[in-house]
Design a protein around this motif. Structure first.
Motif, mmCIF file in Angstrom:
data_model
loop_
_atom_site.group_PDB
_atom_site.id
_atom_site.type_symbol
_atom_site.label_atom_id
_atom_site.label_comp_id
_atom_site.label_asym_id
_atom_site.label_seq_id
_atom_site.Cartn_x
_atom_site.Cartn_y
_atom_site.Cartn_z
ATOM 1 N N CYS A 74 22.779 69.916 77.285
ATOM 2 C CA CYS A 74 22.187 69.720 75.953
ATOM 3 C C CYS A 74 22.162 68.248 75.569
ATOM 4 O O CYS A 74 21.166 67.745 75.057
ATOM 5 N N LEU A 75 23.269 67.558 75.835
ATOM 6 C CA LEU A 75 23.330 66.125 75.559
ATOM 7 C C LEU A 75 22.302 65.383 76.405
ATOM 8 O O LEU A 75 21.579 64.516 75.902
ATOM 9 N N GLY A 76 22.217 65.745 77.685
ATOM 10 C CA GLY A 76 21.260 65.092 78.582
ATOM 11 C C GLY A 76 19.831 65.226 78.094
ATOM 12 O O GLY A 76 19.053 64.272 78.161
ATOM 13 N N GLY A 77 19.467 66.396 77.591
ATOM 14 C CA GLY A 77 18.106 66.611 77.092
ATOM 15 C C GLY A 77 17.747 65.668 75.961
ATOM 16 O O GLY A 77 16.661 65.078 75.933
ATOM 17 N N ILE A 78 18.688 65.504 75.023
ATOM 18 C CA ILE A 78 18.455 64.623 73.874
ATOM 19 C C ILE A 78 18.371 63.165 74.314
ATOM 20 O O ILE A 78 17.506 62.414 73.873
ATOM 21 N N LEU A 79 19.291 62.764 75.214
ATOM 22 C CA LEU A 79 19.318 61.367 75.653
ATOM 23 C C LEU A 79 18.100 60.999 76.486
ATOM 24 O O LEU A 79 17.581 59.894 76.390
ATOM 25 N N ILE A 80 17.643 61.936 77.319
ATOM 26 C CA ILE A 80 16.549 61.625 78.238
ATOM 27 C C ILE A 80 15.176 61.797 77.596
ATOM 28 O O ILE A 80 14.284 60.967 77.786
ATOM 29 N N PHE A 81 15.002 62.859 76.810
ATOM 30 C CA PHE A 81 13.667 63.159 76.280
ATOM 31 C C PHE A 81 13.518 62.918 74.779
ATOM 32 O O PHE A 81 12.448 63.122 74.224
ATOM 33 N N GLY A 82 14.591 62.505 74.117
ATOM 34 C CA GLY A 82 14.513 62.287 72.681
ATOM 35 C C GLY A 82 14.882 63.547 71.919
ATOM 36 O O GLY A 82 14.972 64.640 72.501
ATOM 37 N N PRO A 83 15.093 63.437 70.603
ATOM 38 C CA PRO A 83 15.606 64.565 69.818
ATOM 39 C C PRO A 83 14.685 65.783 69.749
ATOM 40 O O PRO A 83 15.164 66.909 69.806
ATOM 41 N N VAL A 84 13.389 65.573 69.648
ATOM 42 C CA VAL A 84 12.478 66.717 69.481
ATOM 43 C C VAL A 84 12.216 67.417 70.812
ATOM 44 O O VAL A 84 12.514 68.609 70.979
ATOM 45 N N MET A 85 11.688 66.668 71.776
ATOM 46 C CA MET A 85 11.360 67.284 73.061
ATOM 47 C C MET A 85 12.626 67.706 73.811
ATOM 48 O O MET A 85 12.636 68.727 74.499
ATOM 49 N N VAL A 180 23.464 71.998 67.435
ATOM 50 C CA VAL A 180 24.813 71.496 67.147
ATOM 51 C C VAL A 180 25.396 70.804 68.374
ATOM 52 O O VAL A 180 25.920 69.688 68.278
ATOM 53 N N TYR A 181 25.294 71.462 69.533
ATOM 54 C CA TYR A 181 25.777 70.849 70.772
ATOM 55 C C TYR A 181 25.049 69.544 71.045
ATOM 56 O O TYR A 181 25.657 68.511 71.323
ATOM 57 N N SER A 182 23.721 69.594 71.000
ATOM 58 C CA SER A 182 22.910 68.443 71.383
ATOM 59 C C SER A 182 23.189 67.233 70.508
ATOM 60 O O SER A 182 23.519 66.148 70.997
ATOM 61 N N PHE A 183 23.050 67.414 69.187
ATOM 62 C CA PHE A 183 23.179 66.274 68.286
ATOM 63 C C PHE A 183 24.633 65.879 68.066
ATOM 64 O O PHE A 183 24.945 64.699 67.912
ATOM 65 N N GLY A 184 25.535 66.875 68.057
ATOM 66 C CA GLY A 184 26.957 66.572 67.911
ATOM 67 C C GLY A 184 27.468 65.748 69.081
ATOM 68 O O GLY A 184 28.142 64.725 68.895
ATOM 69 N N LEU A 185 27.133 66.173 70.290
ATOM 70 C CA LEU A 185 27.567 65.435 71.476
ATOM 71 C C LEU A 185 26.888 64.070 71.573
ATOM 72 O O LEU A 185 27.482 63.109 72.069
ATOM 73 N N GLU A 186 25.645 63.986 71.076
ATOM 74 C CA GLU A 186 24.963 62.691 71.103
ATOM 75 C C GLU A 186 25.686 61.688 70.206
ATOM 76 O O GLU A 186 25.879 60.529 70.583
ATOM 77 N N ILE A 187 26.112 62.126 69.027
ATOM 78 C CA ILE A 187 26.839 61.249 68.110
ATOM 79 C C ILE A 187 28.137 60.768 68.759
ATOM 80 O O ILE A 187 28.460 59.573 68.735
ATOM 81 N N ILE A 188 28.868 61.707 69.363
ATOM 82 C CA ILE A 188 30.127 61.355 70.031
ATOM 83 C C ILE A 188 29.861 60.393 71.186
ATOM 84 O O ILE A 188 30.559 59.385 71.354
ATOM 85 N N PHE A 189 28.837 60.705 71.975
ATOM 86 C CA PHE A 189 28.505 59.875 73.139
ATOM 87 C C PHE A 189 28.147 58.457 72.711
ATOM 88 O O PHE A 189 28.646 57.479 73.275
ATOM 89 N N ARG A 190 27.288 58.318 71.706
ATOM 90 C CA ARG A 190 26.864 56.982 71.269
ATOM 91 C C ARG A 190 28.043 56.200 70.670
ATOM 92 O O ARG A 190 28.116 54.984 70.793
ATOM 93 N N TYR A 191 28.956 56.920 70.032
ATOM 94 C CA TYR A 191 30.140 56.265 69.468
ATOM 95 C C TYR A 191 31.010 55.699 70.609
ATOM 96 O O TYR A 191 31.465 54.557 70.547
ATOM 97 N N ILE A 192 31.208 56.506 71.665
ATOM 98 C CA ILE A 192 31.999 56.061 72.808
ATOM 99 C C ILE A 192 31.323 54.881 73.517
ATOM 100 O O ILE A 192 31.959 53.891 73.866
#
Length: 196
Positions: A74-85, A180-192
Motif C-alpha cells: 500500500c505504501l509502495g503504491g502511494i510513493l510510486i504512483f501518487g496518492p490518487v492512482m 488508512v494503511y497507504s496514507f498513514g504509512l506514507e506519513i510515517i515513511f516521509r517522517y523517517i
C-alpha cells in the motif's frame, strides 16, 4: 513431509520477499525515487504502460500468497504512483486478490489455512466460522484497518458465505483500510526519511 517442505519453502520466500522490499526502499531513498518527480518518472518509464499492471499484479499476489506484509504494498503504491492512482491500483489488486483467496478456500477448505497461516492466528478466529453472526463479524473486520485481511478472506471461503456477498463486502469495505494503511504509512515513511 510435504507440508513440512512447503512451510520451509514458504518461510524462505517470505524472508526473501521482506529483504527484497527493504532493499527496494533503500534504493528508492538513495535514488530519490520517493520524493523526486523526475526520479519517479524515470523509474516508471523503464516499464512503460506495464508499470501499473505489474503493481496491480504484485498487490494481487501478496494477498493470495501473503509473503510480504500488505501495508508495504500500500505504501509502495502511494510513493510510486501518487496518492490518487496509487490508491486505485492498491484497491484493484487487493480486491482481486481477496476474491481469488476466497475462491481458493472455497475449493480446498481448511487445508489451505493450515498451509498458509500460523496455528495461533487460525485458533484465534476459528470459533467464528460456525457462528451465525460470521457475516457481520467479517464485514466489521474488513472495515477495520488493523485486521488480518488476507487470512479473513481465506477464512470466509471456508464458511457458507456466498461469493456475491463476499465480493460486495470487499468492494465496499476495502477502500477505508487501504487508504488508512497507504496514507498513514506514507506519513510515517516521509517522517523517517526526513532524518536522512
Amino acid at each position: 513431509m510435504n507440508n513440512q517442505l512447503f512451510k520451509i519453502i514458504w518461510h524462505t520466500v517470505t524472508v526473501l520477499g521482506i529483504v527484497a522490499t527493504i532493499l527496494f526502499f533503500i534504493y528508492g531513498i538513495q535514488t530519490e525515487l520517493f520524493y523526486s518527480e523526475q526520479a519517479l518518472e524515470d523509474f516508471l518509464n523503464q516499464f512503460g504502460i506495464w508499470a501499473p499492471l505489474f503493481f496491480v499484479f504484485f498487490q494481487f499476489i501478496q494477498v493470495v500468497f501473503p509473503i510480504v506484509p500488505g501495508g508495504i504494498g500500500c505504501l509502495g503504491g502511494i510513493l510510486i504512483f501518487g496518492p490518487v492512482m496509487g490508491l486505485i491500483y492498491n484497491y484493484i489488486g487487493i480486491c482481486l486478490g481477496s476474491i481469488v483467496a476466497f475462491l481458493i478456500a472455497k475449493k480446498y477448505g481448511d487445508g489451505v489455512l493450515t498451509l498458509l497461516f500460523k496455528p495461533k492466528l487460525r485458533k484465534r478466529y476459528r470459533r467464528w466460522v460456525g457462528d451465525k453472526r460470521f457475516d457481520m463479524f467479517f464485514t466489521f473486520m474488513i472495515f477495520f484497518p488493523l485486521s488480518p485481511d488476507d487470512f479473513l478472506c481465506y477464512l470466509a471461503g471456508t464458511t457458507k458465505m456466498s461469493l456475491t456477498k463476499f465480493t460486495i463486502i470487499i468492494l465496499i469495505g476495502k477502500p477505508l483500510p487501504i487508504a488508512v494503511y497507504s496514507f498513514g504509512l506514507e506519513i510515517i515513511f516521509r517522517y523517517i526519511v526526513s532524518f536522512f
